[in-house]
Design an enzyme around this catalytic site. Sequence first.
Site, PDB file in Angstrom:
ATOM      1  N   SER A 192      55.700  49.367   5.771  1.00 44.95           N
ATOM      2  CA  SER A 192      54.500  48.107   5.873  1.00 44.95           C
ATOM      3  C   SER A 192      54.526  47.275   4.448  1.00 44.95           C
ATOM      4  CB  SER A 192      53.280  48.377   6.537  1.00 44.95           C
ATOM      5  OG  SER A 192      52.718  47.196   6.976  1.00 44.95           O
TER       6      SER A 192
ATOM      7  N   HIS B 169      54.736  49.445  14.960  1.00 41.83           N
ATOM      8  CA  HIS B 169      54.787  49.548  13.638  1.00 41.83           C
ATOM      9  C   HIS B 169      54.757  50.584  12.777  1.00 41.83           C
ATOM     10  CE1 HIS B 169      54.248  47.439   9.603  1.00 41.83           C
ATOM     11  NE2 HIS B 169      53.137  47.871   9.559  1.00 41.83           N
TER      12      HIS B 169
ATOM     13  N   ASP C 203      57.760  46.397  17.041  1.00 41.97           N
ATOM     14  CA  ASP C 203      56.721  46.214  16.083  1.00 41.97           C
ATOM     15  C   ASP C 203      56.295  44.748  16.166  1.00 41.97           C
ATOM     16  OD1 ASP C 203      55.328  45.896  13.898  1.00 41.97           O
ATOM     17  OD2 ASP C 203      56.650  46.786  12.433  1.00 41.97           O
TER      18      ASP C 203
END
Length: 637
Positions: free
Chosen positions: A492, A612, A580
């Site tokens: 991320s 995610h 995601d």
Amino acid sequence: LLSRESPSGALKAVLRKIPSKEKEKQFLEVWDQNHKVKSIDLTVLDKHGSVYDDDQFGCLAWSHSETHLLYVAEKKRPKAESFFQSKAPELSTSDEDTGHPKKEDAPLKVGSPLPEPVEASGSGYVADGVVPQGEQFMYHEDWGETLTTRSVPVLCVLDIESSNISVLEGVPEHLSPGQAFWSPGDTGVVFVGWWHKPFRLGLRHCTNRRSALFYVDLTGGRCELLSEDTRAVWSPRLSPDRCRIVYLENEALGPHQQCSRLRMYDWYTKHTSTVLEVVPRQTWGSFPGIYCSALPGLCWATDSRRLVLDTAQRSQQVRAAVVGQACGSDPLSSSDAPQGNWSVLTIDRDLLVVRFSTPSCPPTLKVAILPSAGQEAQVRWVCLQDVPPVPGISWSIRTLHPPPEQEHPQYGDVASLPGNVGTQDVCDVQVWPWHVVLTPGCPMLPWVPQGGKVEPPALAGVPPISRWQFCVERVLQEEPLDASRVALVGGSHGGFLACHLLGQFPNTYHACVVRNPVVNIASMVATTDIPDWCLTETGLSYAPDALPDPAQWTDMLLKSPMRYVDQVCAPVLLMLGQDDRRVPPKQGLEYYHALKARGIPTRLLWYPGNNHALAGVEAEADGFMNMVLWLFKHLQC
């Protein structure tokens, strides 16, 4: 899905999911000791959609009298019909024959495509008893990552004696209610209401969404505002004496996961006070401010004057006891308490339960009796399980002071590093910018900004990236490590930082693994569920009705890792979740194609059905196995 004991402990409510060939069913059960006294088929009653079992909106709350249950569910959405619906109703067994009570709903009517009134937010909900035509493919907004089935939540109450369920009225249409509980005296319901106009943004891990604390009266349906309505509010907790409500508060929009203030509302005086203010800049050794996603579900001491929470302090999670208007940095520590990560799970009748871990110690449960006020430092912890440490790991926390040119006047000048500094059998250095996963024998260097905001504006700028590199180079200088085997791992936002380091300092890193990384802010802003983050990350302000101008698009691109892709030379393993919504997989694909076009050894793992977090059992296991093999191969371990 959910379970909750009644205040006296005599009863227990359970929300259960039952798989079915036709439609998944949900049952709400009430248990008395070891036998079931009530089982209500919520699907058959058809008063609402699925019950929310998440920790963002969901709740299962007993009334103080233990006669009613409060929960949150999706608002009932009428089944839409085609303009060309021609199938005649089929004959079926009557409700009386199946033993179900006859429904008292209004007669079914076929309406126009957009009957009045219609909610302006585009939810598509219409008047009871009306089947809308031409709305089969109507788009329904949701609350983003992990909350894709959450659109229009409603508050629901079960009368346990009569088994009747009612959907509470009085909640304003522009609000989505959640995190609800019964008010003192059971006169109404207190809840957090999130604004969903002009449109919904991603809510998971976003404690900066405009919201406020409300009270809806059950007798008159009146809705009363209990907090300021221009900020972000969440995690309200009622004191045991039912006199005070504490909650966390942030500024609306701006950086995500910013430092929070702790507020307290007195139910009887209607006065709101600040228990702990935002800490704009932490001083060494002092309380760092509150950085947490939520207060524990049970956080109050029995005296109703203290509560327990945990907060991130530099490179570790610490616990803190809040006493009135004052708070120490760690008043629950005794002199012999071990250093590590302490996470508060609950406190019940002053029995405190925490989870403790270190880089060499897997999570263990510890319990203690909360000492009287002023004696918190004398707490004595009892470990409930004897877990031996992982062999071969030594660790310490390193504090580094960057050179003057890297100092930031607003966000602090100290990088605090949990270093896994072993002198035996060290094969490489791994830099984990974000979701830290502990690996034996590999020093880890997560940089923690020291200021009132975890994500300072223009975080992609020179100082933070240079600080990362400064930390890596300092550790390589001071420890007996092999500089030819340094790897980057991040997910991320950590993938964002990892890709920046990979491109800006290509001679330092020899392998890279990234999970759902941000690589191009300019292309992400139009596809993510958190477009405001993209602008804030670049140092720009966000407005729902504003579009970036050409200069801002350029600025977003220039502060993205894609700017440095021509300089990448280390092999890269990408792991992407197909579903995601936070960092859409197109980000990783964009990086993959750019690397392949430049002849960089690249591999992409694509995980269907994963969002995610890549937290599916199969995806997580496969991902970490591939990560280890990739590092072993390219670091020649």
